[in-house]
Design an enzyme around this catalytic site. Sequence first.
Site, PDB file in Angstrom:
ATOM      1  N   VAL A 177       7.636   1.893  -2.441  1.00 55.82           N
ATOM      2  CA  VAL A 177       8.803   2.192  -1.930  1.00 55.82           C
ATOM      3  C   VAL A 177       8.739   2.208  -0.270  1.00 55.82           C
ATOM      4  CG1 VAL A 177       9.412   4.292  -3.627  1.00 55.82           C
ATOM      5  CG2 VAL A 177       7.863   4.610  -1.913  1.00 55.82           C
ATOM      6  N   ASP A 216       0.718  -1.184   0.015  1.00 58.44           N
ATOM      7  CA  ASP A 216       0.065   0.033  -0.067  1.00 58.44           C
ATOM      8  C   ASP A 216       0.936   1.464   0.232  1.00 58.44           C
ATOM      9  OD1 ASP A 216      -2.275  -1.665   0.310  1.00 58.44           O
ATOM     10  OD2 ASP A 216      -1.728  -1.736   2.416  1.00 58.44           O
ATOM     11  N   HIS A 217       2.157   1.059  -0.061  1.00 58.87           N
ATOM     12  CA  HIS A 217       2.897   2.294   0.178  1.00 58.87           C
ATOM     13  C   HIS A 217       4.022   2.308  -1.219  1.00 58.87           C
ATOM     14  CE1 HIS A 217       5.983   5.071   1.669  1.00 58.87           C
ATOM     15  NE2 HIS A 217       5.093   5.547   2.461  1.00 58.87           N
ATOM     16  N   PHE A 218       3.609   2.641  -2.313  1.00 63.00           N
ATOM     17  CA  PHE A 218       2.182   3.038  -2.772  1.00 63.00           C
ATOM     18  C   PHE A 218       1.682   1.974  -3.703  1.00 63.00           C
ATOM     19  CE2 PHE A 218       4.570   6.766  -1.261  1.00 63.00           C
ATOM     20  CZ  PHE A 218       3.643   7.362  -0.339  1.00 63.00           C
TER      21      PHE A 218
END
Lengths: 163, 128
Positions: A40, A33-35
């Site tokens: 990253v 989810d990041h991103f």
Amino acid sequence: MRWFWIDRFIEFEKGSHAKAIKNITMAEEHLHDHFPGFAVMPASLMLEGMAQTGGILLGETSNFEEVVILAKVPKMTFHSWACPGDTLVYTAKLTDVREEGGMVECQAHVGDRLVADGEIVFAHLDQSDPDYKNVDQKDFVFSMNLLGILDVGQAGDGSPANN
Amino acid sequence: MPSNEEIFEKVQETLIDALGVDDDEVTSEATLQGDLGAESIDFLDIVFRLEKTFDIKIPRGELFPENLTSADSSLVEDGKVTAEGIEELRKQLPYANVDKLADDPQVENISNLFTVDMLVKFVASKLG
């Protein structure tokens, strides 16, 4: 899940400096989810990795008798990013050690590329304070197999490591 | 030995680095906590930086004594620092303006003793 944000030390000079690595993999759930579509390593977790590198370097100077906590990050700049497949190398240099705590200068690199640099201040917990009486970092360091990640080219006292 | 002005400039830089404040905020009379927003942990950072900048040693508790009022209740009564307490503060903080506190000895005013000017005088005494 264990809150380890370094995989292994690759250099450890007692009371001076340490280098640890963190291999980033797509299996780490937080990267999903990041991103979305652009994975990253979160800057906060790189900071934690640098703090663990520096915190263990500082803790070792008292043979882990002092309980070391991250107190303050006076300066930290992120210049670049790190993605799955990258190996982050965290370097921490002890600039000050005293009764109340210590300070490190630290950097994160991927290869030659500087990803982050800054300073971290650590405090030693007042162990006479009843609020902190149950904190046992020594036990944490040893029982969580942190010594395994301390298995490096040079032992804490400067002698060759046994790996 | 550097002049007080030179010491002030370096102390100012130290506080800008440690507290992220602007240079015009760091006046001689500014209080570290009230005006510059320092928290207890910042004191450790400030001590580190002063030691490095001026190449001095600051033993634990010498610049920022711990537990100024908590342990000994005879130093504080009804939220006010007692005469005995004022004497104790004069002893522990010889570079602070304790006279000002003596005029209005509310416990919460103790933090106002820690000013930029106090740091400058402290450093000057260490270098002298």
